[in-house]
Design a protein around this motif. Structure first.
Motif, PDB file in Angstrom:
ATOM      1  N   ILE A 149     -14.378 -14.607 -30.482  1.00 33.57           N
ATOM      2  CA  ILE A 149     -13.507 -15.464 -29.677  1.00 33.57           C
ATOM      3  C   ILE A 149     -14.209 -16.805 -29.507  1.00 33.57           C
ATOM      4  N   SER A 150     -13.506 -17.869 -29.807  1.00 32.92           N
ATOM      5  CA  SER A 150     -14.044 -19.221 -29.650  1.00 32.92           C
ATOM      6  C   SER A 150     -13.341 -19.909 -28.486  1.00 32.92           C
ATOM      7  N   TYR A 173      -8.897 -20.474 -25.306  1.00 31.85           N
ATOM      8  CA  TYR A 173      -9.586 -19.330 -25.908  1.00 31.85           C
ATOM      9  C   TYR A 173      -8.763 -18.804 -27.082  1.00 31.85           C
ATOM     10  N   LYS A 174      -9.390 -18.706 -28.237  1.00 34.16           N
ATOM     11  CA  LYS A 174      -8.688 -18.288 -29.441  1.00 34.16           C
ATOM     12  C   LYS A 174      -9.594 -17.394 -30.279  1.00 34.16           C
ATOM     13  N   ARG A 207      -5.291 -17.989 -25.113  1.00 28.60           N
ATOM     14  CA  ARG A 207      -5.100 -18.172 -23.664  1.00 28.60           C
ATOM     15  C   ARG A 207      -5.750 -19.476 -23.216  1.00 28.60           C
ATOM     16  N   ILE A 208      -5.215 -20.093 -22.175  1.00 31.46           N
ATOM     17  CA  ILE A 208      -5.751 -21.345 -21.642  1.00 31.46           C
ATOM     18  C   ILE A 208      -6.331 -21.101 -20.252  1.00 31.46           C
ATOM     19  N   LEU A 236      -9.817 -15.100 -15.208  1.00 34.54           N
ATOM     20  CA  LEU A 236      -8.735 -15.362 -16.155  1.00 34.54           C
ATOM     21  C   LEU A 236      -8.405 -14.095 -16.930  1.00 34.54           C
ATOM     22  N   ASN A 237      -7.138 -13.727 -16.936  1.00 31.69           N
ATOM     23  CA  ASN A 237      -6.673 -12.588 -17.730  1.00 31.69           C
ATOM     24  C   ASN A 237      -6.333 -13.091 -19.133  1.00 31.69           C
ATOM     25  N   LEU A 238      -7.109 -12.650 -20.146  1.00 30.04           N
ATOM     26  CA  LEU A 238      -6.893 -13.114 -21.505  1.00 30.04           C
ATOM     27  C   LEU A 238      -5.638 -12.526 -22.146  1.00 30.04           C
TER      28      LEU A 238
END
Length: 425
Positions: A149-150, A173-174, A207-208, A236-238
């Protein structure tokens, strides 16, 4: 370049550790290479000629008419050991990319691409539950996993008062994590044939989130500075999209089960605070970080896996003999040393997994004057232990990892002449 990096992260093994079996894998040490060479301390660091992805408030120190570019790579060697087995593995990946520039006086903007976590494991296990061995037979499990995850950050920071800097980041997050498993059974009774079973779990993350930071100059003179820094990231919930498939069959492969949907996986609240002292020849930093993992995500009660709060302490020093020495090249080098202690964010079979590391490195200027440099750093660390025992009806062997990491990062500074208008007679 960010698109290429995302694609590379999602199709290669960026880590190799059985501890990445659960969760989102091994969390990367944040920050640029020159701060990671100081143990990773630097939440309170800011400089007009160096970027700092640890704290968006540092952007308030960006000079007018400058442009900063960072590009890094990281190589890793993992040596894993249990009581009776051992293995090793190497990886090499692009590590960090960032650009930073001034928007106005005492205001800066940066865009950076950094790793959040990496997954990579190859684990083979034999069933040890006496009841399964007695009623079914020998069972072999093979597990494989890879992915990462980056985090793409857009950050803004400004000096709002003489000694106070504030900043904020939007974080995207991607990534993707793929997990595979196979089960083979050698029955204890002839005639009891069991078809081999395989499965895949694909997790896609998009997710942001956001975080905020501040820097405050406790001491601010021409000879020395003492800075306090702090950042805060909320929970934060991904919500990754999960594709789960199970296959079976002796001669043909049939889909026995398939499901698709989102699941809850929470990144915890993260608070980081520290001090950074800077003088002409000597600098030192000390950071403390707390992540509230406990109760954030469900535990695996059967296998003794539970999430726990993490505490990280990092510190380091830098020595620069003489930045302006035009005759002795090595006097313009920066020499760095540091250390770090942290807890892994999961307990395994009731055992805490502790991580210790020492770091060192150098900063090599690219020319006699200016900030542009090549930063080379190394890290020697150890995580876990080789404890053995039973958890419920299962036997377990803990893994101790020794690792070595080397970082190479180019920190390029756009000097003022980039923005000067040329005049001709």
């Amino acid at each position: 370049m960010p698109v290429v990096t995302f694609a590379q992260d999602e199709s290669s093994i960026n880590a190799f550790s059985p501890y990445t079996f659960y969760g989102i894998g091994d969390l990367s040490t944040p920050g640029p290479a020159y701060l990671r060479s100081m143990g990773g301390a630097g939440v309170a660091f800011h400089s007009p000629g160096m970027s700092n992805s640890l704290n968006p408030a540092s952007l308030g120190a960006t000079q007018r008419n400058t442009f900063l570019f960072n590009f890094g790579m990281e190589g890793q060697n993992f040596y894993s050991k249990t009581v009776d087995k051992k293995t090793s593995y190497n990886t090499f990946n692009v590590r960090d990319i960032s650009v930073q520039f001034s928007l106005y006086k005492n205001m800066g903007l940066s865009v950076s691409l950094n790793p959040l976590s990496n997954v990579g494991y190859r684990v083979d296990m034999m069933e040890t539950d006496p009841s399964i061995l007695a009623n079914v037979g020998s069972v072999k499990y093979a597990y494989r996993g890879e992915g990462s995850i980056s985090q793409l950050k857009v950050s803004y920071g400004a000096r709002v008062f003489k000694h106070l800097y504030l900043g904020a980041s939007m974080v995207y997050y991607k990534g993707a994590i793929s997990r595979y498993y196979d089960v083979e059974i050698d029955p204890i009774l002839s005639g009891n044939d069991y078809n081999p079973t395989a499965g895949t779990v694909q997790e896609d993350y998009s997710r942001i989130g956001w975080n905020v930071g501040l820097d405050y100059n406790i001491i601010d003179t021409d000879m020395r500075k003492l800075i306090f820094g702090m950042t805060f990231s909320p929970k934060l919930n991904l919500k990754p999209l999960v594709n789960n498939s199970v296959y079976g069959g002796s001669t043909t492969i049939d889909t026995a089960y398939y499901s698709m949907g989102t699941k809850n996986f929470n990144l915890p609240m993260n608070i980081r605070a520290g001090l950074f002292y800077m003088a002409n020849k000597f600098s030192a930093g000390l950071d403390y970080s707390f992540q509230h993992w406990k109760g954030m995500n469900g535990a695996d009660v059967v296998n003794g896996i539970a999430f726990g709060n993490t505490h990280t302490v990092s510190g380091g020093v830098q020595f620069l003999p003489n930045h302006n020495d035009m005759h002795r090249f090595y006097n313009r080098w920066s020499y760095r040393l540091g250390g770090r202690y942290s807890d892994y964010y999961m307990t395994i079979n009731g055992h805490k997994v502790r991580d210790y590391a020492i770091t060192f490195g150098v900063g090599i200027p690219l020319k006699a004057q200016g900030y542009s440099s090549i930063n080379i750093g190394a890290e020697l660390g150890r995580r876990g232990n080789t404890a053995t025992g039973t958890y419920g009806t299962r036997q377990f062997n803990m893994v101790r990892e020794n690792y070595f990491k080397i970082n190479i990062e180019f920190s390029l500074f756009g000097e003022d002449f980039w923005f000067m208008k040329h005049r001709y007679n």
